[in-house]
Motif scaffolding. Structure first.
Motif, mmCIF file in Angstrom:
data_model
loop_
_atom_site.group_PDB
_atom_site.id
_atom_site.type_symbol
_atom_site.label_atom_id
_atom_site.label_comp_id
_atom_site.label_asym_id
_atom_site.label_seq_id
_atom_site.Cartn_x
_atom_site.Cartn_y
_atom_site.Cartn_z
ATOM 1 N N PHE A 56 0.803 -1.228 0.000
ATOM 2 C CA PHE A 56 0.000 0.000 0.000
ATOM 3 C C PHE A 56 0.835 1.278 0.000
ATOM 4 O O PHE A 56 0.328 2.345 -0.291
ATOM 5 C CB PHE A 56 -0.964 0.001 1.191
ATOM 6 C CG PHE A 56 -2.075 -0.997 1.058
ATOM 7 C CD1 PHE A 56 -2.999 -0.896 0.033
ATOM 8 C CD2 PHE A 56 -2.191 -2.043 1.964
ATOM 9 C CE1 PHE A 56 -4.036 -1.819 -0.096
ATOM 10 C CE2 PHE A 56 -3.217 -2.977 1.849
ATOM 11 C CZ PHE A 56 -4.141 -2.865 0.819
ATOM 12 N N ALA A 93 -4.367 0.141 4.286
ATOM 13 C CA ALA A 93 -5.319 0.174 3.177
ATOM 14 C C ALA A 93 -6.218 1.392 3.289
ATOM 15 O O ALA A 93 -6.555 2.046 2.286
ATOM 16 C CB ALA A 93 -6.156 -1.107 3.162
ATOM 17 N N CYS A 109 -6.997 -6.591 1.926
ATOM 18 C CA CYS A 109 -5.619 -6.634 2.442
ATOM 19 C C CYS A 109 -5.129 -8.069 2.546
ATOM 20 O O CYS A 109 -5.848 -8.948 3.014
ATOM 21 C CB CYS A 109 -5.564 -6.021 3.846
ATOM 22 S SG CYS A 109 -6.433 -4.467 4.017
#
Length: 205
Positions: A56, A93, A109
């Motif tokens: 991320f 996330a 995730c």
């Protein structure tokens, strides 16, 4: 299927029972709820685009997520389920989802990159930093940076920072398209994805 899409589909090797193998992998929603892949879309006939981002905190993940967000209305209108998975915990996330922004209900995730391992996606420092694709990606970020990008979304567990992503299209359990990113920023062309999902959706009706 276009020639480039056909090439990607024929050169990317995955097990024949990949849908069953992937289906048992547990990941998390961006809200932190555990969920198995097989519960993310109708395993009988729904068409799903599964985009595996890098971690991320990688600007390449933000770049792809932005393209997916801009295309989501087109996917929705075609009845295609969009599933974006990144490496990191739900709190990371949520940083991407808030800053980019990106719809939380399409974001998942995989902190231990279990799905990436099952799919056999590439891993390593060379592909991450020194591939042709990564060089082009770094150049894009310098000349046209993703708005609101922040490295703060990088996971604390750095074991996944050298993990590459990929793009897969399923119709139920049937794999229609598979592409493994060769390096950072080597994303599947979304035009190829649309060319594949459009006739698939039509054939279900």
């Amino acid at each position: 299927m276009t020639s480039s899409a056909a090439a990607a589909a024929t050169t990317t090797v995955v097990p024949e029972d990949i849908a069953d193998l992937l289906g048992e992998v547990s990941i998390f929603t961006a809200a932190g709820e555990p969920v198995k892949f097989k519960d993310l879309w109708d395993q009988k006939e729904e068409v799903a685009v599964v985009a595996l981002l890098r971690h991320f905190g990688c600007f390449c993940s933000w770049e792809l997520a932005l393209a997916l967000r801009e295309s989501k209305e087109k996917f929705d209108s075609a009845g295609v389920k969009l599933i974006a998975v990144g490496i990191g915990t739900p709190d990371r996330a949520q940083i991407l989802a808030e800053k980019l922004p990106f719809p939380l209900d399409s974001l998942y995730c995989d902190p231990d990159h279990k799905a990436y391992d099952v799919l056999g996606l590439f891993y390593g420092i060379r592909r991450t930093l020194f591939s042709i694709a990564s060089t082009k990606a770094f150049s894009r970020q310098l000349t046209n940076p993703v708005k609101n990008y922040t490295i703060k979304a990088t996971p604390d567990d750095k074991s996944g920072v050298f993990q590459q992503g990929g793009m897969f299209v399923f119709k139920g359990k049937e794999l229609l398209y598979a592409r493994k990113d060769e390096g950072s920023g080597d994303h599947a062309p979304l035009d190829d994805i649309f060319n594949i999902v459009s006739p698939s959706v039509v054939s279900t009706h």
